[in-house]
Design an enzyme around this catalytic site. Sequence first.
Site, PDB file in Angstrom:
ATOM      1  N   PRO A  59      15.084 -62.539  29.313  1.00  0.00           N
ATOM      2  CA  PRO A  59      15.532 -62.309  30.690  1.00  0.00           C
ATOM      3  C   PRO A  59      16.291 -63.529  31.227  1.00  0.00           C
ATOM      4  O   PRO A  59      15.829 -64.660  31.106  1.00  0.00           O
ATOM      5  CB  PRO A  59      14.207 -62.113  31.446  1.00  0.00           C
ATOM      6  CG  PRO A  59      13.240 -61.660  30.406  1.00  0.00           C
ATOM      7  CD  PRO A  59      13.632 -62.371  29.153  1.00  0.00           C
ATOM      8  N   GLU A  60      17.468 -63.292  31.779  1.00  0.00           N
ATOM      9  CA  GLU A  60      18.260 -64.372  32.348  1.00  0.00           C
ATOM     10  C   GLU A  60      18.158 -64.311  33.867  1.00  0.00           C
ATOM     11  O   GLU A  60      17.399 -63.514  34.420  1.00  0.00           O
ATOM     12  CB  GLU A  60      19.699 -64.275  31.853  1.00  0.00           C
ATOM     13  CG  GLU A  60      19.795 -64.405  30.331  1.00  0.00           C
ATOM     14  CD  GLU A  60      21.207 -64.663  29.834  1.00  0.00           C
ATOM     15  OE1 GLU A  60      22.042 -65.167  30.610  1.00  0.00           O
ATOM     16  OE2 GLU A  60      21.482 -64.360  28.660  1.00  0.00           O
TER      17      GLU A  60
END
Length: 276
Positions: free
Chosen positions: A2-3
């Site tokens: 996840p960014e």
Amino acid sequence: MPELPEVETTRQGILPYTQDQIIKHIVVRTPRLRWVISKTLSEIKNERIIKVSRRAKYLIFHLELGYIIVHLGMSGSLRLVSEDDTVDKHDHVDMVLSNGKILRYNDPRKFGAWLWTESLEDFSLFEKLGPEPLSSLFTGEYLFKVSRNRKTKVKSWLMNNEIVVGVGNIYANEVLFDCRIHPNLAVNELTQEQCHLLAESIKRILQQAIQQGGTTLQDFMQPDGRPGYFKQALNVYGRKNEPCIRCGHPIETVVIGQRSSFYCPICQAIKNKGFD
């Protein structure tokens, strides 16, 4: 992994169900994630969540006594579930709330973190973080200033959290394609105008990803279980050998800093200064 857009999407998704709610208690099933979970978390009872904020890829739950800091790691996710929902193998932490909801943390690889601190000012993991990319502090002028006298490749430089937080591999690829900048270009060769383009592109692309719910690759899901949708709009990432949307030349890859970089050798020729 996840960014920043995925983490911000998560924050926005859980906010209506967590802010001003009382944490009845926290269930820790797996105390060892990336770091050992502090016993303080297991002892929290009847504490109000004042607000939920984000710093870089960290979610911060503000309580009266201190702060719970959550990082999703490589494969972590937060979901809102009911008390009668089945507990799965990788459901490591439950935050049980007064509204009948449970904020459940699932992490197959266990690279995430649940941390406790009484103060954010001296929290060690935040000390060297650069500016937030969506803040007013992050500008082309700032990028130009910190790029001088550095020979780092621009792709790795954009992913350095001491320069700017939250621009991970996916979005660094997309931003460089958007700006027509080769990922191997040394940052001290960036012009002032290119730095302005980079700052504007980072803000725009991250905002678009947040609006569309983040990028679904393998692991990321929103708190309500729906996937993100930004993958539909990716122009270069994951498109090796597919035609460039601008010129039709096949997208190529190069490994930079042990990460795959996707680029068009025509539109992002290293001598190209980013303009038509």
